[in-house]
Design a protein around this motif. Structure first.
Motif, PDB file in Angstrom:
ATOM      1  N   THR A  60       0.827  -1.207   0.000  1.00  0.00           N
ATOM      2  CA  THR A  60       0.000   0.000   0.000  1.00  0.00           C
ATOM      3  C   THR A  60       0.861   1.256   0.000  1.00  0.00           C
ATOM      4  N   LYS A  61       1.942   1.228   0.764  1.00  0.00           N
ATOM      5  CA  LYS A  61       2.831   2.395   0.781  1.00  0.00           C
ATOM      6  C   LYS A  61       3.491   2.616  -0.577  1.00  0.00           C
ATOM      7  N   ILE A  62       3.858   1.519  -1.240  1.00  0.00           N
ATOM      8  CA  ILE A  62       4.471   1.658  -2.564  1.00  0.00           C
ATOM      9  C   ILE A  62       3.480   2.245  -3.563  1.00  0.00           C
ATOM     10  N   LEU A  63       2.241   1.774  -3.525  1.00  0.00           N
ATOM     11  CA  LEU A  63       1.238   2.268  -4.468  1.00  0.00           C
ATOM     12  C   LEU A  63       0.846   3.713  -4.184  1.00  0.00           C
ATOM     13  N   SER A  64       0.934   4.114  -2.924  1.00  0.00           N
ATOM     14  CA  SER A  64       0.556   5.484  -2.585  1.00  0.00           C
ATOM     15  C   SER A  64       1.725   6.463  -2.660  1.00  0.00           C
ATOM     16  N   SER A  65       2.908   5.997  -3.028  1.00  0.00           N
ATOM     17  CA  SER A  65       4.068   6.885  -3.122  1.00  0.00           C
ATOM     18  C   SER A  65       3.962   7.776  -4.353  1.00  0.00           C
ATOM     19  N   GLU A  66       4.786   8.790  -4.401  1.00  0.00           N
ATOM     20  CA  GLU A  66       4.753   9.758  -5.492  1.00  0.00           C
ATOM     21  C   GLU A  66       5.807   9.459  -6.560  1.00  0.00           C
ATOM     22  N   ILE A  67       6.294   8.212  -6.618  1.00  0.00           N
ATOM     23  CA  ILE A  67       7.322   7.863  -7.602  1.00  0.00           C
ATOM     24  C   ILE A  67       6.656   7.715  -8.968  1.00  0.00           C
ATOM     25  N   GLY A  68       6.993   8.580  -9.878  1.00  0.00           N
ATOM     26  CA  GLY A  68       6.471   8.451 -11.232  1.00  0.00           C
ATOM     27  C   GLY A  68       4.984   8.716 -11.304  1.00  0.00           C
ATOM     28  N   THR A  69       4.388   8.240 -12.364  1.00  0.00           N
ATOM     29  CA  THR A  69       2.958   8.420 -12.606  1.00  0.00           C
ATOM     30  C   THR A  69       2.153   7.419 -11.779  1.00  0.00           C
ATOM     31  N   PRO A  70       1.147   7.852 -11.039  1.00  0.00           N
ATOM     32  CA  PRO A  70       0.331   6.896 -10.277  1.00  0.00           C
ATOM     33  C   PRO A  70      -0.302   5.853 -11.185  1.00  0.00           C
ATOM     34  N   LEU A  71      -0.370   4.651 -10.703  1.00  0.00           N
ATOM     35  CA  LEU A  71      -0.901   3.558 -11.527  1.00  0.00           C
ATOM     36  C   LEU A  71      -2.377   3.738 -11.826  1.00  0.00           C
ATOM     37  N   ARG A  72      -3.078   4.455 -10.971  1.00  0.00           N
ATOM     38  CA  ARG A  72      -4.511   4.652 -11.218  1.00  0.00           C
ATOM     39  C   ARG A  72      -4.769   5.526 -12.437  1.00  0.00           C
ATOM     40  N   ASN A  73      -3.770   6.242 -12.851  1.00  0.00           N
ATOM     41  CA  ASN A  73      -3.935   7.085 -14.037  1.00  0.00           C
ATOM     42  C   ASN A  73      -3.557   6.366 -15.328  1.00  0.00           C
ATOM     43  N   LEU A  74      -3.161   5.104 -15.220  1.00  0.00           N
ATOM     44  CA  LEU A  74      -2.748   4.353 -16.399  1.00  0.00           C
ATOM     45  C   LEU A  74      -3.845   3.380 -16.803  1.00  0.00           C
ATOM     46  N   THR A  75      -3.876   3.041 -18.069  1.00  0.00           N
ATOM     47  CA  THR A  75      -4.869   2.117 -18.616  1.00  0.00           C
ATOM     48  C   THR A  75      -4.152   0.925 -19.226  1.00  0.00           C
ATOM     49  N   VAL A  76      -4.641  -0.273 -18.904  1.00  0.00           N
ATOM     50  CA  VAL A  76      -4.052  -1.508 -19.430  1.00  0.00           C
ATOM     51  C   VAL A  76      -4.942  -2.030 -20.544  1.00  0.00           C
ATOM     52  N   LEU A  77      -4.363  -2.200 -21.715  1.00  0.00           N
ATOM     53  CA  LEU A  77      -5.098  -2.695 -22.872  1.00  0.00           C
ATOM     54  C   LEU A  77      -4.430  -3.953 -23.406  1.00  0.00           C
ATOM     55  N   PRO A  78      -5.228  -4.955 -23.794  1.00  0.00           N
ATOM     56  CA  PRO A  78      -4.638  -6.167 -24.386  1.00  0.00           C
ATOM     57  C   PRO A  78      -4.141  -5.899 -25.801  1.00  0.00           C
ATOM     58  N   LEU A  79      -2.935  -6.350 -26.076  1.00  0.00           N
ATOM     59  CA  LEU A  79      -2.358  -6.172 -27.413  1.00  0.00           C
ATOM     60  C   LEU A  79      -2.730  -7.299 -28.361  1.00  0.00           C
ATOM     61  N   LEU A  80      -2.987  -8.501 -27.793  1.00  0.00           N
ATOM     62  CA  LEU A  80      -3.289  -9.650 -28.642  1.00  0.00           C
ATOM     63  C   LEU A  80      -4.256 -10.568 -27.920  1.00  0.00           C
ATOM     64  N   LEU A  81      -5.330 -10.910 -28.584  1.00  0.00           N
ATOM     65  CA  LEU A  81      -6.317 -11.836 -28.035  1.00  0.00           C
ATOM     66  C   LEU A  81      -6.375 -13.054 -28.950  1.00  0.00           C
TER      67      LEU A  81
END
Length: 249
Positions: A60-81
């Motif tokens: 939780t501390k790692i996810l709430s840290s200010e290192i780089g762009t927060p993961l909640r602002n990123l989107t994961v999309l599948p490249l190949l199905l």
């Protein structure tokens, strides 16, 4: 851009390391519960649970840290199905995901609960919010009554266990009177048979000389004629007459 990507890679690596620690701790606890359920104790279980809790707190501390762009602002999309078996994906997921198909992607990449579960949760929340105060108080009172009854049973059982633990575990198997009689018989010869002719007692028990001398009842002369100091008169007369008679007469 390269700096943000490097920070994102560092963040993902830290998250993966922490997730591996959590996975290892959970696997260790499951292994102990399945194989050491007869010997595992409560402090050991709490230690394992505290270890998992510590790993979750670190994540939780790692996810709430200010290192780089927060993961909640990123989107994961599948490249190949594809419905075919993907060996690299199977190895990467340790055998959990063999294919990355259209049916599995919504479950693996979802950020919200399942729609069916979410609707049922909303129904339960609405039912709880519409509950009357009087009904809620009755349910709380009934629940408290059940808990109190269980607490009384547990407390009574604990008192019984404590009282049983304070009692001697082994019942008394000796008698003080018998012990004293045995000591008197060995030390003083009390209750033993009087020694007959030849120094053999009538009961078949040989009394030591020290006991025979200490006990007036069992003291006898070496010849076995009777108690010491009480030689029968008939034997004395026979001995005197034998001394007076000439051996060749």
């Amino acid at each position: 851009m390269q700096r943000e990507e490097k920070q994102l890679d560092m963040l993902l690596e830290a998250v993966l390391n922490r997730l591996n620690d959590i996975k290892h701790s959970i696997g260790t606890m499951i292994h102990r519960l399945e194989n050491e359920y007869e010997t595992i104790n409560w402090p050991t279980f709490l230690d394992n649970f505290a270890l998992i809790s510590g790993h979750l707190t670190g994540l939780t501390k790692i996810l709430s840290s200010e290192i780089g762009t927060p993961l909640r602002n990123l989107t994961v999309l599948p490249l190949l199905l594809t419905p075919e078996r993907d060996e690299p994906l199977l190895q990467l997921t340790e055998g959990r995901i063999p294919v990355f198909s259209h049916d599995l992607v919504p479950d693996y990449l979802r950020t919200k609960p399942d729609p069916g579960a979410e609707s049922r949760m909303a129904t339960h929340e609405a039912k709880a919010n519409n509950l009357l105060t009087e009904t809620a108080m009755k349910q709380v009172a009934q629940y408290t009554k059940v808990i109190s009854h269980v607490w009384d049973i547990v407390s009574k059982a604990k008192e019984e266990w404590d009282s049983e633990a304070s009692r001697p575990g082994i019942q008394q198997t000796s008698s003080m009177a018998d012990t004293q009689a045995l000591v008197a018989a060995v030390g003083l010869g009390n209750g033993l048979a009087i020694v007959g002719p030849g120094g053999v007692p009538n009961s078949g028990i040989m009394i030591p000389p020290a006991i025979r001398q200490a006990s007036p009842m069992s003291a006898v002369s070496p010849s076995g004629a009777g108690p010491l100091g009480k030689m029968p008169s008939g034997i004395k007369t026979n001995i005197k007459s034998a001394n007076q008679v000439h051996p060749y007469r």
